[in-house]
Design an enzyme around this catalytic site. Sequence first.
Site, PDB file in Angstrom:
ATOM      1  N   GLN A   1      86.941   3.653  13.728  1.00  9.55           N
ATOM      2  CA  GLN A   1      87.373   2.276  13.981  1.00  9.55           C
ATOM      3  C   GLN A   1      88.649   2.248  14.838  1.00  9.55           C
ATOM      4  O   GLN A   1      89.522   1.406  14.669  1.00  9.55           O
ATOM      5  CB  GLN A   1      87.601   1.536  12.667  1.00  9.55           C
ATOM      6  N   SER A   2      88.741   3.168  15.791  1.00  7.79           N
ATOM      7  CA  SER A   2      89.937   3.281  16.627  1.00  7.79           C
ATOM      8  C   SER A   2      90.151   2.035  17.488  1.00  7.79           C
ATOM      9  O   SER A   2      89.295   1.654  18.279  1.00  7.79           O
ATOM     10  CB  SER A   2      89.808   4.503  17.533  1.00  7.79           C
ATOM     11  N   ASN A   3      91.338   1.439  17.361  1.00  9.32           N
ATOM     12  CA  ASN A   3      91.702   0.318  18.231  1.00  9.32           C
ATOM     13  C   ASN A   3      91.891   0.794  19.671  1.00  9.32           C
ATOM     14  O   ASN A   3      91.537   0.097  20.617  1.00  9.32           O
ATOM     15  CB  ASN A   3      93.006  -0.327  17.741  1.00  9.32           C
TER      16      ASN A   3
ATOM     17  N   CYS B   1      90.368   3.278  21.192  1.00  6.64           N
ATOM     18  CA  CYS B   1      89.074   3.521  21.833  1.00  6.64           C
ATOM     19  C   CYS B   1      88.429   2.216  22.267  1.00  6.64           C
ATOM     20  O   CYS B   1      87.863   2.114  23.360  1.00  6.64           O
ATOM     21  CB  CYS B   1      88.159   4.291  20.887  1.00  6.64           C
TER      22      CYS B   1
ATOM     23  N   GLY C   1      89.742   4.909  15.036  1.00  6.01           N
ATOM     24  CA  GLY C   1      90.967   5.093  14.417  1.00  6.01           C
ATOM     25  C   GLY C   1      91.853   5.807  15.305  1.00  6.01           C
ATOM     26  O   GLY C   1      91.635   6.527  16.214  1.00  6.01           O
TER      27      GLY C   1
END
Length: 493
Positions: free
Chosen positions: A208-210, A212, A30
């Site tokens: 759920q980081s895009n 990362c 996220g």
Amino acid sequence: MALMPPSLSPVADLSRSSPLSLHFSSISGGNSAPSASPEQFSSLVWGSKLPSSSPFRSQFSVAGRGSDIPHRAGTSVQAAQHWSFHKESRERRGAEAMGSRAGVLETEELEEVSMERQPMLSKAPYVPPSWATHLHAIPSHFYSLAQLPTPIHRWKLPRLPNGTEIFLKRDDLSGMQLSGNKIRKLEFLLADAKAQGADCVITIGGIQSNHCRATAIAARYLNMDCYLILRTNRTLVNEDPGLMGNLLVERLVGAHVELVSKEEYIQLGSIVLGDLMLEKLRAKGRNPYLIPVGGSNSLGTWGYVEAVREIEQQLVQGKVEGISAFDDIVMACGSGGTTAGLALGSHLSTIRAKVHAYAVCDDPEYFYDYVQGLLDGLNAGVNSRDIVQVVNAKGLGYALSTTEELKLVQEVSELTGVILDPVYSGKALNGMLKDMTENPAVWEGRKVLFIHTGGLLGMYDKVNQLGPLISNWERLRIPESFLKNGDGCGKMF
């Protein structure tokens, strides 16, 4: 360029002796705005209070704050070639009061200062747009990682104010396995990492980081290891995080995953967590490079300063059907870098559109201050409140979706074929449409460019919530007579 396989180094569990409960996972591999005090914020923006070898320190140059870093070698000469054009262009803009915005510069002039896209994965010198040559420090190089330019097309949304037209900038199609807006920043950040001799990168985000996931892919493309600090629930911090959505991609490309609870993240902030990882990797003989949450520092901001030049060229060269100028630019604001680059670029260039940033986490005041720090890090000499309007659109909070928001994502997908992620662009569109409903006269007749920042893989985190909204299926009922008398040509072998 040959790609190095992921490291299969044994696992080191760092959580036992650390009060932070950081878990150095046995899995290989996220996005949110960082939680930081004013002092920590200063550290992130200016590079102060960080070790002298910190990657942040070399990314900024502001008189009186940190070291005064001149334009890097190879940049100042190229930039100087455009100074006379830059001065003339700005004088003309002032004289004509930006009467026709995108029509002020001729196509030939824009082509003169365009950024040369090199073959995929190659490194090239960077020459800024003519209207940005006064910013400092100018990056010396960038890596060609994205598939650019991303297209712009009409977006026929229902129930708009009279005469309002929406256009969509498809940064969800920027390449790098659906990396969206993140890859534009990484083109500059990873070039700096390589210039400093880094053999690995560190970054931080939600589970759920895009950002990362994009960093893990780009780092692997450039033969660097990637270490991710991912924020998760306290009850899950000691468990395998799974293989859903962005996590699947991160782990496939060999990223090293460490987990931290949301409570620890809030208490310590991203800067302290990043510094802790820097120390641990240096103790192992590595040369790490720290990328902030969302890639949002002054160096990363250049990714969307450059994106404005791309939009400017698309308009002047007739690449957007039936339009030559935009009145407004709208995007989701999650960590501030994309907002800062678009707002500054629109202000300096011929675009001169009003920029609206819909905040998906934190409050508008936080982002005005954070964006101001990024602008000051470029010696931009402008007030964030004068060049961008930040609107609260976080709803229940970062990565938390209301039924209304998810229903909008589902309806827009069904009506237009465009799928928005619910964490960023879905919230931003919901906020914009609410504004248009409540204040239709303000938006009537406006030509609006909405930036789709990507994040499709994050949809997997919303499967359970989206399920009840999507029920368009039923079993095909085949008559018994057909089953008995069919000729068999439809059988599968």
